[in-house]
Motif scaffolding. Structure first.
Motif, PDB file in Angstrom:
ATOM      1  N   LEU A 130       1.019  -1.285   0.486  1.00  0.00           N
ATOM      2  CA  LEU A 130       0.041  -0.307   0.331  1.00  0.00           C
ATOM      3  C   LEU A 130       0.832   1.519   0.014  1.00  0.00           C
ATOM      4  O   LEU A 130       0.677   1.897  -0.758  1.00  0.00           O
ATOM      5  N   LYS A 131       1.796   1.175   0.769  1.00  0.00           N
ATOM      6  CA  LYS A 131       3.040   2.145   0.906  1.00  0.00           C
ATOM      7  C   LYS A 131       3.659   2.270  -0.525  1.00  0.00           C
ATOM      8  O   LYS A 131       3.489   3.801  -1.063  1.00  0.00           O
ATOM      9  N   GLU A 132       3.346   1.323  -1.575  1.00  0.00           N
ATOM     10  CA  GLU A 132       4.069   1.730  -2.807  1.00  0.00           C
ATOM     11  C   GLU A 132       3.259   1.980  -3.628  1.00  0.00           C
ATOM     12  O   GLU A 132       3.926   3.491  -4.619  1.00  0.00           O
ATOM     13  N   LEU A 133       2.187   2.159  -3.388  1.00  0.00           N
ATOM     14  CA  LEU A 133       1.055   2.470  -4.313  1.00  0.00           C
ATOM     15  C   LEU A 133       0.636   3.452  -3.998  1.00  0.00           C
ATOM     16  O   LEU A 133       0.421   4.545  -4.858  1.00  0.00           O
ATOM     17  N   TRP A 134       0.326   3.999  -2.830  1.00  0.00           N
ATOM     18  CA  TRP A 134       0.204   5.236  -2.547  1.00  0.00           C
ATOM     19  C   TRP A 134       0.840   6.746  -3.085  1.00  0.00           C
ATOM     20  O   TRP A 134       0.625   7.224  -3.271  1.00  0.00           O
ATOM     21  N   THR A 135       2.587   6.428  -2.187  1.00  0.00           N
ATOM     22  CA  THR A 135       3.843   6.450  -2.933  1.00  0.00           C
ATOM     23  C   THR A 135       3.545   7.467  -4.669  1.00  0.00           C
ATOM     24  O   THR A 135       3.919   8.672  -4.202  1.00  0.00           O
ATOM     25  N   ASN A 136       3.200   6.427  -5.225  1.00  0.00           N
ATOM     26  CA  ASN A 136       3.105   6.735  -6.932  1.00  0.00           C
ATOM     27  C   ASN A 136       1.628   7.744  -7.350  1.00  0.00           C
ATOM     28  O   ASN A 136       2.118   7.695  -8.437  1.00  0.00           O
ATOM     29  N   ILE A 137       0.824   7.685  -6.585  1.00  0.00           N
ATOM     30  CA  ILE A 137      -0.182   8.365  -6.953  1.00  0.00           C
ATOM     31  C   ILE A 137       1.145   9.684  -7.210  1.00  0.00           C
ATOM     32  O   ILE A 137      -0.169  10.765  -7.580  1.00  0.00           O
ATOM     33  N   TYR A 138       1.651  10.321  -6.503  1.00  0.00           N
ATOM     34  CA  TYR A 138       1.845  11.515  -5.898  1.00  0.00           C
ATOM     35  C   TYR A 138       2.814  12.017  -6.675  1.00  0.00           C
ATOM     36  O   TYR A 138       3.204  13.016  -7.088  1.00  0.00           O
ATOM     37  N   ASN A 139       4.176  11.080  -7.612  1.00  0.00           N
ATOM     38  CA  ASN A 139       5.047  11.267  -8.133  1.00  0.00           C
ATOM     39  C   ASN A 139       5.417  10.985  -9.826  1.00  0.00           C
ATOM     40  O   ASN A 139       6.046  10.701  -9.678  1.00  0.00           O
ATOM     41  N   ARG A 140       4.255  11.748  -9.932  1.00  0.00           N
ATOM     42  CA  ARG A 140       4.196  11.513 -11.909  1.00  0.00           C
ATOM     43  C   ARG A 140       4.386  13.477 -12.113  1.00  0.00           C
ATOM     44  O   ARG A 140       3.527  13.844 -12.649  1.00  0.00           O
ATOM     45  N   GLU A 141       5.755  13.786 -12.367  1.00  0.00           N
ATOM     46  CA  GLU A 141       5.194  14.857 -12.541  1.00  0.00           C
ATOM     47  C   GLU A 141       4.806  15.854 -11.784  1.00  0.00           C
ATOM     48  O   GLU A 141       4.809  16.848 -12.664  1.00  0.00           O
ATOM     49  N   GLY A 142       4.416  15.882 -10.634  1.00  0.00           N
ATOM     50  CA  GLY A 142       4.032  16.842  -9.837  1.00  0.00           C
ATOM     51  C   GLY A 142       2.097  17.047  -9.910  1.00  0.00           C
ATOM     52  O   GLY A 142       1.633  17.655  -9.259  1.00  0.00           O
ATOM     53  N   LYS A 143       2.192  15.682 -10.963  1.00  0.00           N
ATOM     54  CA  LYS A 143       0.508  15.824 -11.526  1.00  0.00           C
ATOM     55  C   LYS A 143       0.179  14.192 -10.247  1.00  0.00           C
ATOM     56  O   LYS A 143       0.511  13.456 -10.958  1.00  0.00           O
ATOM     57  N   PRO A 144      -1.208  14.581  -9.097  1.00  0.00           N
ATOM     58  CA  PRO A 144      -1.413  13.240  -8.927  1.00  0.00           C
ATOM     59  C   PRO A 144      -1.552  11.904 -10.290  1.00  0.00           C
ATOM     60  O   PRO A 144      -2.442  12.609 -11.230  1.00  0.00           O
ATOM     61  N   ASP A 145      -1.946  11.023 -10.099  1.00  0.00           N
ATOM     62  CA  ASP A 145      -2.316  10.025 -10.909  1.00  0.00           C
ATOM     63  C   ASP A 145      -2.720   8.641 -10.096  1.00  0.00           C
ATOM     64  O   ASP A 145      -1.855   7.571  -9.534  1.00  0.00           O
ATOM     65  N   TRP A 146      -3.988   8.733 -10.574  1.00  0.00           N
ATOM     66  CA  TRP A 146      -4.707   7.225  -9.347  1.00  0.00           C
ATOM     67  C   TRP A 146      -4.828   6.149 -10.217  1.00  0.00           C
ATOM     68  O   TRP A 146      -5.177   5.367  -9.691  1.00  0.00           O
ATOM     69  N   SER A 147      -4.461   5.963 -11.962  1.00  0.00           N
ATOM     70  CA  SER A 147      -4.879   5.244 -12.131  1.00  0.00           C
ATOM     71  C   SER A 147      -4.702   3.519 -11.641  1.00  0.00           C
ATOM     72  O   SER A 147      -5.169   2.584 -12.014  1.00  0.00           O
ATOM     73  N   HIS A 148      -3.113   4.048 -11.563  1.00  0.00           N
ATOM     74  CA  HIS A 148      -2.675   2.612 -11.055  1.00  0.00           C
ATOM     75  C   HIS A 148      -3.495   1.639 -10.111  1.00  0.00           C
ATOM     76  O   HIS A 148      -3.650   0.678  -9.435  1.00  0.00           O
ATOM     77  N   ILE A 149      -3.826   2.378  -8.908  1.00  0.00           N
ATOM     78  CA  ILE A 149      -4.212   2.194  -7.866  1.00  0.00           C
ATOM     79  C   ILE A 149      -6.216   2.541  -7.601  1.00  0.00           C
ATOM     80  O   ILE A 149      -6.255   1.648  -6.995  1.00  0.00           O
ATOM     81  N   LEU A 150      -6.623   2.926  -8.280  1.00  0.00           N
ATOM     82  CA  LEU A 150      -8.261   3.211  -8.712  1.00  0.00           C
ATOM     83  C   LEU A 150      -8.566   1.210  -8.679  1.00  0.00           C
ATOM     84  O   LEU A 150      -9.317   1.250  -7.570  1.00  0.00           O
ATOM     85  N   PRO A 151      -7.928   0.501  -8.834  1.00  0.00           N
ATOM     86  CA  PRO A 151      -8.781  -1.204  -9.669  1.00  0.00           C
ATOM     87  C   PRO A 151      -8.475  -1.473  -8.189  1.00  0.00           C
ATOM     88  O   PRO A 151      -9.245  -2.776  -7.427  1.00  0.00           O
ATOM     89  N   TYR A 152      -7.429  -0.780  -7.049  1.00  0.00           N
ATOM     90  CA  TYR A 152      -7.273  -1.267  -5.179  1.00  0.00           C
ATOM     91  C   TYR A 152      -8.709  -0.989  -4.616  1.00  0.00           C
ATOM     92  O   TYR A 152      -8.743  -1.683  -3.562  1.00  0.00           O
ATOM     93  N   TYR A 153      -9.352  -0.324  -5.237  1.00  0.00           N
ATOM     94  CA  TYR A 153     -10.284   0.310  -4.279  1.00  0.00           C
ATOM     95  C   TYR A 153     -12.073  -0.421  -4.092  1.00  0.00           C
ATOM     96  O   TYR A 153     -12.016  -1.155  -5.807  1.00  0.00           O
ATOM     97  N   ASP A 154     -12.722  -0.581  -3.906  1.00  0.00           N
ATOM     98  CA  ASP A 154     -14.286  -1.785  -3.760  1.00  0.00           C
ATOM     99  C   ASP A 154     -15.170  -0.413  -4.518  1.00  0.00           C
ATOM    100  O   ASP A 154     -14.709   1.337  -4.034  1.00  0.00           O
ATOM    101  N   ASP A 155     -15.886  -0.494  -5.160  1.00  0.00           N
ATOM    102  CA  ASP A 155     -16.957  -0.115  -5.628  1.00  0.00           C
ATOM    103  C   ASP A 155     -17.868   0.713  -4.631  1.00  0.00           C
ATOM    104  O   ASP A 155     -18.110   1.432  -4.945  1.00  0.00           O
ATOM    105  N   ASP A 156     -17.914   0.289  -3.353  1.00  0.00           N
ATOM    106  CA  ASP A 156     -18.950   1.106  -2.159  1.00  0.00           C
ATOM    107  C   ASP A 156     -17.463   2.035  -1.727  1.00  0.00           C
ATOM    108  O   ASP A 156     -18.211   1.935  -0.213  1.00  0.00           O
TER     109      ASP A 156
END
Length: 146
Positions: free
Chosen positions: A42-68
């Motif tokens: 989770l730390k690895e996934l969380w850290t990678n949200i915010y380190n793409r040229e300063g713009k957040p990118d959730w595309s890699h972590i969204l599949p880990y979220y439940d629909d609810d």
């Protein structure tokens, strides 16, 4: 109907609709690929949200979220994956630079705590840091539910 012959001459007939056992296995395996197995993952996934040229990118972590998913912070409460995705898009649009540094993690069964420092800058303000912690709850399938 699928007819399977075995060397002994015994035939097995399996009822099949538009999807077969392979499709079911594929769906199960795909779902298993997107489960949180540890606080380190989770730390690895969380850290990678915010380190793409300063713009957040959730595309890699969204599949880990439940629909609810239920998300609550000091500003908002969000229910459901579509509202969560919309929130992430608003954050992307508002920030020029955003980085997350996870300082510490702790896990007790299906609850993971992250202590973090977020550095961000908005269009009219200089870079500043916010310190905080997040409690992540995993459902029985290993998806982020809260």
């Amino acid at each position: 109907m699928v007819d399977i012959s075995v060397n002994s001459g015994v035939n097995f007939v399996i009822n099949s609709k538009n999807h077969d056992i392979t499709d079911t296995k594929r769906a199960w395996c795909t779902d298993m690929e997107y489960t949180i197995q540890s606080k380190e993952q989770l730390k690895e996934l969380w850290t990678n949200i915010y380190n793409r040229e300063g713009k957040p990118d959730w595309s890699h972590i969204l599949p880990y979220y439940d629909d609810d998913i239920y998300f609550c912070d000091s500003v908002q409460k969000i229910h459901g994956i579509e509202e969560f995705k919309a929130m992430t898009e608003r954050l992307i649009a508002r920030s020029n630079g955003l980085k997350m540094d996870v300082k510490h993690t702790a896990q007790d069964a299906n609850i993971i705590f992250l202590e973090w420092e977020m550095s961000l800058s908005f269009k009219k303000y200089p870079n500043s840091s916010i310190y905080g912690a997040s409690r992540i709850t995993l459902n029985d399938s290993g998806k982020i539910i809260e």
